[in-house]
Write an enzyme that holds these catalytic residues in place. Structure first.
Site, mmCIF file in Angstrom:
data_model
loop_
_atom_site.group_PDB
_atom_site.id
_atom_site.type_symbol
_atom_site.label_atom_id
_atom_site.label_comp_id
_atom_site.label_asym_id
_atom_site.label_seq_id
_atom_site.Cartn_x
_atom_site.Cartn_y
_atom_site.Cartn_z
ATOM 1 N N HIS A 113 7.721 11.021 -28.754
ATOM 2 C CA HIS A 113 7.104 12.082 -27.908
ATOM 3 C C HIS A 113 7.512 13.331 -27.979
ATOM 4 C CE1 HIS A 113 4.440 13.687 -24.531
ATOM 5 N NE2 HIS A 113 5.543 13.972 -24.183
ATOM 6 N N GLU B 23 10.434 19.330 -24.009
ATOM 7 C CA GLU B 23 9.825 19.767 -22.852
ATOM 8 C C GLU B 23 10.270 21.031 -22.176
ATOM 9 O OE1 GLU B 23 7.021 18.212 -22.046
ATOM 10 O OE2 GLU B 23 7.202 16.302 -23.125
ATOM 11 N N GLU C 132 -3.810 18.069 -10.626
ATOM 12 C CA GLU C 132 -4.396 18.568 -11.914
ATOM 13 C C GLU C 132 -6.034 18.796 -11.873
ATOM 14 O OE1 GLU C 132 -3.113 16.375 -15.127
ATOM 15 O OE2 GLU C 132 -3.856 17.399 -16.734
ATOM 16 N N ARG D 243 -2.359 22.618 -13.433
ATOM 17 C CA ARG D 243 -1.358 21.754 -13.865
ATOM 18 C C ARG D 243 -1.516 21.310 -15.408
ATOM 19 N NH1 ARG D 243 1.152 16.591 -10.636
ATOM 20 N NH2 ARG D 243 2.287 15.670 -12.340
ATOM 21 N N HIS E 107 -0.227 14.359 -28.910
ATOM 22 C CA HIS E 107 -0.713 12.896 -28.545
ATOM 23 C C HIS E 107 -1.387 12.210 -29.629
ATOM 24 C CE1 HIS E 107 -0.607 13.754 -23.796
ATOM 25 N NE2 HIS E 107 0.464 13.163 -24.380
ATOM 26 N N ARG F 108 0.651 -1.205 -0.080
ATOM 27 C CA ARG F 108 0.075 -0.146 -0.180
ATOM 28 C C ARG F 108 0.795 1.253 0.137
ATOM 29 N NH1 ARG F 108 -2.698 -3.206 3.584
ATOM 30 N NH2 ARG F 108 -4.506 -3.958 2.616
ATOM 31 N N HIS G 7 0.863 19.314 -26.196
ATOM 32 C CA HIS G 7 0.266 17.786 -26.152
ATOM 33 C C HIS G 7 -0.732 17.329 -26.721
ATOM 34 C CE1 HIS G 7 3.929 18.115 -23.589
ATOM 35 N NE2 HIS G 7 3.875 16.741 -23.197
ATOM 36 N N LYS H 162 3.129 11.556 -10.790
ATOM 37 C CA LYS H 162 2.330 10.838 -11.634
ATOM 38 C C LYS H 162 3.054 9.677 -11.969
ATOM 39 C CE LYS H 162 -0.423 13.999 -14.108
ATOM 40 N NZ LYS H 162 -0.954 14.607 -15.616
ATOM 41 N N ASN I 170 0.374 20.475 -20.409
ATOM 42 C CA ASN I 170 -0.040 19.850 -21.648
ATOM 43 C C ASN I 170 0.004 20.632 -22.835
ATOM 44 O OD1 ASN I 170 -0.807 17.147 -20.421
ATOM 45 N ND2 ASN I 170 -2.513 18.286 -19.624
ATOM 46 N N LYS J 210 8.266 23.155 -13.317
ATOM 47 C CA LYS J 210 7.656 21.968 -12.985
ATOM 48 C C LYS J 210 7.127 21.898 -11.447
ATOM 49 C CE LYS J 210 5.540 17.754 -13.841
ATOM 50 N NZ LYS J 210 5.726 16.383 -14.788
HETATM 51 N N1 LIG Z 1 4.951 10.720 -14.774
HETATM 52 C C1 LIG Z 1 4.960 11.820 -15.785
HETATM 53 O O1 LIG Z 1 4.792 12.756 -15.188
HETATM 54 C C2 LIG Z 1 5.490 11.722 -17.014
HETATM 55 C C3 LIG Z 1 5.608 12.932 -17.866
HETATM 56 C C4 LIG Z 1 6.182 12.666 -19.014
HETATM 57 C C5 LIG Z 1 6.488 11.585 -19.600
HETATM 58 N N2 LIG Z 1 6.268 10.618 -18.884
HETATM 59 C C6 LIG Z 1 6.686 9.096 -19.384
HETATM 60 O O2 LIG Z 1 7.907 9.010 -19.707
HETATM 61 C C7 LIG Z 1 8.283 8.106 -20.550
HETATM 62 C C8 LIG Z 1 9.475 8.521 -21.566
HETATM 63 O O3 LIG Z 1 10.400 8.660 -21.005
HETATM 64 P P1 LIG Z 1 11.873 9.036 -21.545
HETATM 65 O O4 LIG Z 1 11.708 9.946 -22.626
HETATM 66 O O5 LIG Z 1 12.884 9.238 -20.651
HETATM 67 O O6 LIG Z 1 12.292 7.470 -22.178
HETATM 68 P P2 LIG Z 1 12.686 6.224 -21.872
HETATM 69 O O7 LIG Z 1 12.488 6.034 -20.198
HETATM 70 O O8 LIG Z 1 12.115 5.075 -22.917
HETATM 71 O O9 LIG Z 1 14.315 6.381 -22.045
HETATM 72 C C9 LIG Z 1 14.608 6.487 -23.481
HETATM 73 C C10 LIG Z 1 15.751 5.471 -24.054
HETATM 74 O O10 LIG Z 1 17.027 5.966 -23.597
HETATM 75 C C11 LIG Z 1 17.744 5.121 -22.757
HETATM 76 N N3 LIG Z 1 18.479 5.620 -21.879
HETATM 77 C C12 LIG Z 1 18.151 6.263 -20.427
HETATM 78 N N4 LIG Z 1 19.092 7.141 -19.738
HETATM 79 C C13 LIG Z 1 20.252 6.649 -20.492
HETATM 80 C C14 LIG Z 1 21.403 7.248 -20.328
HETATM 81 N N5 LIG Z 1 21.695 8.138 -19.537
HETATM 82 N N6 LIG Z 1 22.284 7.019 -21.305
HETATM 83 C C15 LIG Z 1 21.992 5.907 -22.377
HETATM 84 N N7 LIG Z 1 20.836 5.527 -22.623
HETATM 85 C C16 LIG Z 1 20.038 6.041 -21.551
HETATM 86 C C17 LIG Z 1 16.789 4.113 -22.139
HETATM 87 O O11 LIG Z 1 16.974 2.739 -22.125
HETATM 88 C C18 LIG Z 1 15.631 4.083 -23.170
HETATM 89 O O12 LIG Z 1 16.059 3.220 -24.340
HETATM 90 C C19 LIG Z 1 6.922 7.734 -21.250
HETATM 91 O O13 LIG Z 1 6.562 6.490 -20.925
HETATM 92 C C20 LIG Z 1 6.023 8.613 -20.650
HETATM 93 O O14 LIG Z 1 4.704 8.275 -20.654
HETATM 94 C C21 LIG Z 1 5.689 10.501 -17.447
HETATM 95 ZN ZN LIG Z 2 5.416 15.438 -22.657
#
Ligand SMILES: NC(=O)c1ccc[n+]([C@@H]2O[C@H](COP(=O)([O-])OP(=O)(O)OC[C@H]3O[C@@H](n4cnc5c(N)ncnc54)[C@H](O)[C@@H]3O)[C@@H](O)[C@H]2O)c1
Ligand SMILES: [Zn+2]
Length: 363
Positions: free
Chosen positions: A268, A186, A240, A244, A255, A122, A251, A144, A248, A230
């Protein structure tokens, strides 16, 4: 030099620490957070190969009992199967209520680890150690968490704030260029919606499209000012209810572009870049924003190596239909975040479809 940014929340406030070479200090950092002795480091094989040893050694030397969990890399594996695997390893490691999961990775690892931590027993502690630019400035902050459902992104999730966020900019050196640029989308977003000074600093830089061409002072400003943006927004509206939503920006159409291109052709950040160009033009057409400022935004997007045009052959009516399916639709109206000045946006619920169509056709 360490920069500290506070995320002030009614239930649980925390700090974002940004410091070069801080990964080696992870153990000390987590000791200061006064967390229990057991830590599960969650990552993927690529990131473990680069940084796993450093993180684990630092935790061990600070006296933590450390386990590790390597999940398959990629958005495709951001699902409940991976969460099941994480739970299995949490059980093997006998994680307790006082234990911590440390997410060492990009947004995919961060979102999954956060979700597992939100639900295991939990709710146990999570510390975010982001390794992509996107995760540093966006996904690691704000609480999130979640995974994808076969029918939609991030449909399963929970709000679960981290106990702390530790950012070591050095790890960006191994990040693939396209991932770096995706994070820059971003960052540019924060400039447009919140921080005109950050926007100007990026405008003044000759290069923006590759980490190694950007001055360290600018990288540091990009990280601190984006995290601050942020943190400010999330502190004012954790769940949100209103403000917040401005995060977006870009986005809404972004999206739709991502989903229409099957999340492959356009990533993205690229989709958000296209979405910002479109939203900017919609704002201009509605008389809310000056053309000149929209052009400044688009020039910055281009300088960051991001697209400003729709992918060839994309179905514009498909985008308009996809907008209707977006989670953020309220009572049949698509919600748009539209700039009125650099650094200021407004939320608008009544953008005519014809305006959207015209703007997309021109792109
Ligand atoms: N929680 C939130 O508020 C929020 C906000 C925006 C996005 N997201 C989520 O984030 C995700 C995207 O995250 P992302 O863009 O970081 O992509 P990701 O986590 O897929 O990483 C991208 C790639 O880079 C590689 N990588 C990561 N760090 C590295 C490093 N230092 N050196 C070499 N390779 C590295 C990873 O293995 C992966 O292949 C999506 O699922 C999205 O929904 C969440
Ligand atoms: Zn984004």
């Amino acid at each position: 030099m360490t920069s500290i940014i506070n995320v002030n929340l009614p239930q649980q406030s925390y700090e974002i620490a940004i410091a070069p070479a801080s990964l080696e200090q992870l153990g000390q950092y987590m000791t200061e957070l006064k967390l229990g002795k057991k830590v599960l480091v969650v990552s993927n094989p690529t990131i473990f190969k680069h940084y796993g040893e450093k993180a684990i050694a630092s935790l061990k030397s600070a006296g933590f009992e450390v386990g590790s969990c390597s999940l398959p890399a990629g958005e495709r594996y951001k699902n409940l199967n991976s969460i099941q695997k994480l739970y299995d390893i949490a059980l093997e490691n006998r994680l307790e209520r006082s234990s911590t999961m440390a997410a060492l990775g990009g947004g995919v690892i961060g979102d999954m680890t956060g979700f597992a931590a939100a639900t295991w027993l939990r709710g146990i502690n999570v510390v975010q150690v982001p390794t992509t630019l996107l995760a540093m400035v966006d996904s690691s902050i704000g609480g999130k968490t979640g995974v994808n459902h076969p029918h939609g992104k991030n449909l399963i999730g929970a709000f679960h704030q981290p106990r702390g966020v530790l950012i070591d900019p050095e790890v960006l050196k191994t990040l693939p260029m396209r991932e770096f640029r995706a994070g820059m989308a971003e960052v540019i977003k924060y400039g447009v919606i919140w921080d005109a000074e950050l926007f100007s600093q990026m405008e003044a830089s000759k290069n923006l499209n590759q980490l190694r061409y950007i001055k360290p002072e600018l990288i540091s400003a990009i990280l601190t000012r984006s995290c601050q943006a942020k943190a400010d927004v999330v502190s004012k509206d954790e769940k949100e209810a209103g403000l917040r939503a401005i995060l977006n920006y870009g986005h809404t159409i972004g999206h739709a572009v991502e989903s229409l291109t099957g999340y492959r052709l356009v990533n993205h950040g690229e989709a958000v870049a296209i979405g910002m160009v479109a939203a900017g033009q919609i704002a201009v057409d509605l008389g809310l924003w000056q053309q000149e400022d929209a052009e400044r935004q688009n020039a910055l997007i281009q300088k960051a190596g991001l697209p400003t045009k729709l992918p060839e052959g994309i179905d514009i009516e498909g985008i308009i239909a996809a907008l209707q399916l977006d989670k953020k639709v309220k009572a049949g109206k698509v919600r748009f975040i539209l700039p009125t000045q650099i650094g200021v946006v407004q939320i608008t619920d009544d953008v005519p479809s014809d305006t959207i169509r015209q703007v997309l056709q021109a792109m």
